[in-house]
Design a protein around this motif. Structure first.
Motif: not given
Length: 114
Positions: A16-22, A71-79, A81-83
């Motif tokens: 589900p985290d990947i779906a949120e990232y997308l 960017s702050p926006g991308y850094r906020a969602i990066l985890p 994906r990376t998790r």
């Protein structure tokens, strides 16, 4: 000069985290002029090996690509994906209009730094 962010995703996940990232990534790309050129396509390997899938983003230039990634926006969602995914991510500049590989060969023959 146009630049590209390339993601080599070694693993994939339907978490589900990947779906949120997308769901959220496009909003981080838009301010930096980024757009998807390839998204998750398994490449047809002609030489060597490529385990995983490919993501290719286009940006107006390398500075825009780096600004997006930091960017702050991308850094906020990066985890998100990376998790769940193992990936290699790079930024590379494209070549100028009219580029020909023969020009690089001539520079190599002349001993010029490449």
């Amino acid at each position: 000069m146009t630049a590209y962010a390339l993601g080599h995703l070694h693993t994939t996940s339907a978490h589900p985290d990947i779906a949120e990232y997308l769901d959220r990534i496009q909003a981080t790309l838009d301010p930096h002029g980024g757009r998807f050129l390839v998204h998750g396509a398994p490449p047809q390997v002609l030489e060597g090996e490529w385990p995983g899938v490919l993501v290719l983003l286009e940006f107006p230039d390398a500075a825009a690509a780096r600004a997006w990634y930091s960017s702050p926006g991308y850094r906020a969602i990066l985890p998100l994906r990376t998790r769940h995914l193992r990936a290699d991510v790079l930024v590379v500049e494209g070549v100028a209009p009219g580029y020909e590989a023969a020009h690089l060969a001539a520079a190599m023959r002349a001993g010029a730094p490449t």
